[in-house]
Design an enzyme around this catalytic site. Structure first.
Site, short mmCIF file in Angstrom:
data_model
loop_
_atom_site.label_atom_id
_atom_site.label_comp_id
_atom_site.label_asym_id
_atom_site.label_seq_id
_atom_site.Cartn_x
_atom_site.Cartn_y
_atom_site.Cartn_z
CD GLU A 131 -2.86 -1.26 2.31
OE1 GLU A 131 -4.00 -1.72 2.11
OE2 GLU A 131 -2.46 -0.93 3.43
CB CYS A 182 2.86 7.52 3.17
SG CYS A 182 3.37 6.31 4.37
CB CYS A 195 7.16 -4.80 8.92
SG CYS A 195 8.53 -4.01 9.81
CB CYS A 227 6.08 -2.09 16.44
SG CYS A 227 7.74 -1.64 15.91
CB CYS A 260 2.77 -1.57 13.81
SG CYS A 260 2.92 -1.40 12.03
N GLY A 314 6.70 -1.72 6.19
CA GLY A 314 8.09 -2.18 6.19
C GLY A 314 9.05 -1.29 6.95
CB SER A 340 9.35 4.53 15.38
OG SER A 340 8.91 4.83 14.08
CG LEU A 341 11.98 7.58 21.57
CD1 LEU A 341 13.21 6.70 21.63
CD2 LEU A 341 12.34 9.02 21.99
CG ASN A 397 -4.02 6.31 13.56
OD1 ASN A 397 -4.86 7.17 13.84
ND2 ASN A 397 -2.85 6.61 13.02
CB CYS A 400 0.61 6.41 11.44
SG CYS A 400 1.25 7.93 10.82
#
Ligand code: SAH
Ligand code: SF4
Length: 364
Positions: free
Chosen positions: A90, A103, A110, A114, A117, A162, A217-218, A293, A336
């Protein structure tokens, strides 16, 4: 066969030489593909029939097919694209005033896992090649030219499916191709690569001659929380990550962006904000706060608006420049962390839903 979509301009000229042609013929073909957006050798009308036939016999123009376009009520478009071997990925087009940000994805799925996600639930299928990465931009350009001729893609973010630095060579190659002034000519200042924090690859990226902006991405103010939500932290913890970022050669006046997904009750307290402020004190950075999200596979919730505002205020009180990201395209699962090849809520490929504690990092 060599693929013109994945070649740099230099390689295209070498290809021409190997065919017994002058080097400029390679440049002509490359410009057709990367500037004019040609999708077949037949479109290259300033080349003779014989040349085109020889090209078709000795090279390809790889790329993607558009399978689906969904448009959000806020104007965001999500493109589902299919590779030659039938994999779905996507890409999202986000209009914002005069700007349009695209994006793009770097992998099918991936491996980083996480916990918040949706892409993580796909697992990693394979890397995209450089041609598949750049073609997302060419297909989106074509779509915009037809649908909204006044709009141009102004900004590019490697924040789709990814982990870009897990597909390091193809991502760097795609950056070289997309920023070349004889091709798409995108400005590297308007390109951002986002990573979950692969420390050795970050060090390598700092040495490249192409310099995109960097987003990291912290998502947590300490290792306790980050270990829980991002298993990669057990390999490269916050101290190692920040040390690599401190050494990263930033262009003048540029800052690193930290992304911080706000998860209710996990990392959204005032104490978390204060700790984040202290952690990043003195760092040339800004923080993008992304309220979570939601998607069905993760056990998290988005904090209430007053909690988000209080978190942001507390960050600011500690001198941290923060920006609140409003979700875009969340009604079509395009925001996101929601990219999981879903159409009308249903996955087009089965998702891997795991229960219990996160496994050890499945990454090098
Ligand atoms: N793999 C790269 C880039 C893609 S993820 C990376 O992790 O940086 C892009 C951003 O989306 C990351 O900052 C990630 O933290 C965020 N994200 C992932 N899942 C999310 C979710 N459910 N809600 C909000 N943001 C999310
Ligand atoms: Fe991969 Fe980024 Fe999602 Fe983590 S947030 S699983 S690194 S795509």
């Amino acid at each position: 066969m060599p693929d013109f979509r994945a070649m740099t301009l230099d390689e295209a000229m070498q290809f021409a030489e190997a065919q017994g042609w002058p080097r400029f013929r390679g440049e002509q073909v490359w410009r057709w593909v990367h500037d004019q957006g040609a999708r077949s050798f037949d479109e290259m009308t300033n080349l003779g029939q014989k040349t085109r036939a020889q090209l078709a016999a000795s090279a390809t123009i790889g790329g993607l097919e558009v399978a689906e376009i969904q448009t959000s009520r806020d104007g965001t478009r999500k493109l589902r694209l299919v590779t030659r071997d039938g994999k779905s990925i996507e890409s999202v087009l986000i209009p914002d005033g005069d700007k349009t940000t695209q994006c793009i994805s770097s992998q099918v799925g991936c491996a980083v896992d996480c916990q918040f996600c949706a892409t993580a639930k796909l697992g990693l299928d394979r890397n995209l090649d450089a041609g598949e990465i750049v073609d997302q931009v060419y297909l989106a350009r074509r779509l915009l030219a037809e649908a909204e001729p006044d709009r141009r893609i102004t900004n590019l973010v490697y924040m789709g499916m990814g982990e870009p630095l897990h597909n390091y060579d193809n991502v760097v190659r795609s950056l070289h191709i997309l920023t070349h002034d004889k091709g798409a000519g995108l400005s590297q200042r308007r390109i951002t690569v986002s990573t979950s924090g692969l420390v050795p690859k970050l060090e390598r990226l700092g040495g490249e001659d192409v310099r995109p902006n960097l987003a990291v991405s912290l998502n947590a103010p300490n290792d306790g929380v980050r270990d829980q939500i991002m298993p990669i932290n057990r390999k490269w913890n916050i101290a190692k990550l920040l040390a690599a970022l401190r050494a990263y050669p930033l262009e003048q006046r540029r800052r690193i962006t930290f992304e911080y997904v706000l998860l209710a009750g996990v990392n959204d307290s005032l104490a978390d904000a204060a700790q984040l402020g202290k952690l990043l004190r003195g760092f040339a950075c800004k923080v993008n706060i992304i309220p979570y999200n939601p998607h069905p596979e993760a056990p998290y919730a988005r904090p209430a608006p007053d909690v988000v505002a209080a978190f942001q205020n507390e960050c600011k009180r500690h001198g941290l420049p923060t920006y609140l990201r409003t979700p875009r395209g969340d009604d079509i699962d395009a925001a996101c962390g929601q990219l999981a090849n879903r159409v009308n809520g249903a996955p087009v490929v089965p998702l891997r839903v795991r229960k219990g504690t996160p496994p050890a990092p499945a990454v090098e």
